[in-house]
Design an enzyme around this catalytic site. Structure first.
Site, short mmCIF file in Angstrom:
data_model
loop_
_atom_site.label_atom_id
_atom_site.label_comp_id
_atom_site.label_asym_id
_atom_site.label_seq_id
_atom_site.Cartn_x
_atom_site.Cartn_y
_atom_site.Cartn_z
N ASN A 56 0.85 -1.20 0.00
CA ASN A 56 0.00 0.00 0.00
C ASN A 56 0.88 1.24 0.00
O ASN A 56 1.92 1.31 0.66
CB ASN A 56 -1.00 -0.01 1.16
N GLU A 104 0.31 5.25 0.50
CA GLU A 104 -0.65 6.27 0.90
C GLU A 104 -0.23 7.64 0.39
O GLU A 104 0.86 7.82 -0.16
CB GLU A 104 -0.77 6.25 2.44
N GLU A 152 -2.99 -4.95 -2.94
CA GLU A 152 -3.48 -5.96 -3.89
C GLU A 152 -3.51 -5.41 -5.31
O GLU A 152 -3.09 -6.06 -6.26
CB GLU A 152 -4.90 -6.41 -3.51
N CYS A 165 -10.30 -5.27 0.67
CA CYS A 165 -11.38 -4.29 0.57
C CYS A 165 -12.20 -4.54 -0.70
O CYS A 165 -11.80 -5.26 -1.61
CB CYS A 165 -10.81 -2.87 0.57
N CYS A 189 -10.64 -3.68 -4.17
CA CYS A 189 -9.68 -4.69 -4.64
C CYS A 189 -10.40 -5.95 -5.13
O CYS A 189 -9.99 -6.58 -6.10
CB CYS A 189 -8.67 -5.03 -3.54
N1 THU Z 1 -5.30 -1.50 2.47
C1 THU Z 1 -4.78 -2.33 1.52
O1 THU Z 1 -3.65 -2.15 1.07
N2 THU Z 1 -5.55 -3.37 1.10
C2 THU Z 1 -6.82 -3.64 1.54
O2 THU Z 1 -7.45 -4.57 1.05
C3 THU Z 1 -7.40 -2.83 2.60
C4 THU Z 1 -6.64 -1.64 3.04
C5 THU Z 1 -4.50 -0.35 2.93
C6 THU Z 1 -5.02 0.99 2.50
C7 THU Z 1 -4.47 1.89 3.57
O3 THU Z 1 -3.17 2.29 3.21
C8 THU Z 1 -4.38 1.02 4.81
O4 THU Z 1 -4.47 -0.32 4.34
C9 THU Z 1 -5.48 1.26 5.83
O5 THU Z 1 -6.73 1.22 5.24
#
Ligand code: THU
Length: 145
Positions: A47, A49, A60, A93, A96
């Site tokens: 991830n 941000e 993902e 999520c 994804c």
């Molecule tokens: N996040 C993911 O990378 N994948 C997911 O399926 C859910 C959330 C990340 C996004 C964000 O940077 C952090 O987790 C908190 O939501």
């Protein structure tokens, strides 16, 4: 022992390694993902941000994008493993799942793992009921404005 533990064992270290590169200063929740291709290659993502929060990219989707960029055929990908920090494995999520619906094979495996032994495993087709599908964009008649 689950019949699919083999792929989790193979991909988990790669997902954990990718999470180590996560840029997650706002959530402090580093996520990693590893995708296997039909040719046996492994692609990873983490991830990333942004201070403009809505621009955050999930691990993902980063891994899936890397696979497609290297020539993997959309709809062919057989397995994806997610790593989330902590002692509980968390499901991906919804955004994804929608992207997995289009890029992974229907019977492909999606698994989630964590710092402990907890592992969750799904078939891609079972964790997004009634997805929006490419077929929806066919047979549309556009009217002139
Ligand atoms: N996040 C993911 O990378 N994948 C997911 O399926 C859910 C959330 C990340 C996004 C964000 O940077 C952090 O987790 C908190 O939501």
């Amino acid at each position: 022992m689950h019949e699919d533990d083999g792929i989790v064992d193979e991909l988990k270290p790669q997902a954990v390694k990718a999470a180590g590169h996560s840029y997650s200063p706002y959530s402090q929740f580093p996520v990693g993902a590893a995708v296997a291709s039909l040719t046996g290659r492994i692609y990873t993502g983490c991830n990333v941000e942004n201070a403009s929060f809505g621009l955050t990219q999930c691990a993902e989707r980063a891994a899936l994008t890397a696979a497609i960029a290297d020539g993997a055929i959309p709809g062919s990908l057989p397995a994806l493993v997610i790593y989330t920090p902590g002692l509980r494995a968390h499901p991906p999520c919804g955004a994804c799942r929608q992207v997995m619906h289009e890029l992974m094979a229907p019977d492909s495996l999606v698994a989630s793992c964590c710092d402990g032994d907890d592992v969750k495993i799904w078939r891609r087709s079972e964790h997004l009921p009634e997805p929006f599908s490419p077929g929806a964009l066919k047979h549309i008649t556009h009217k002139d404005p």
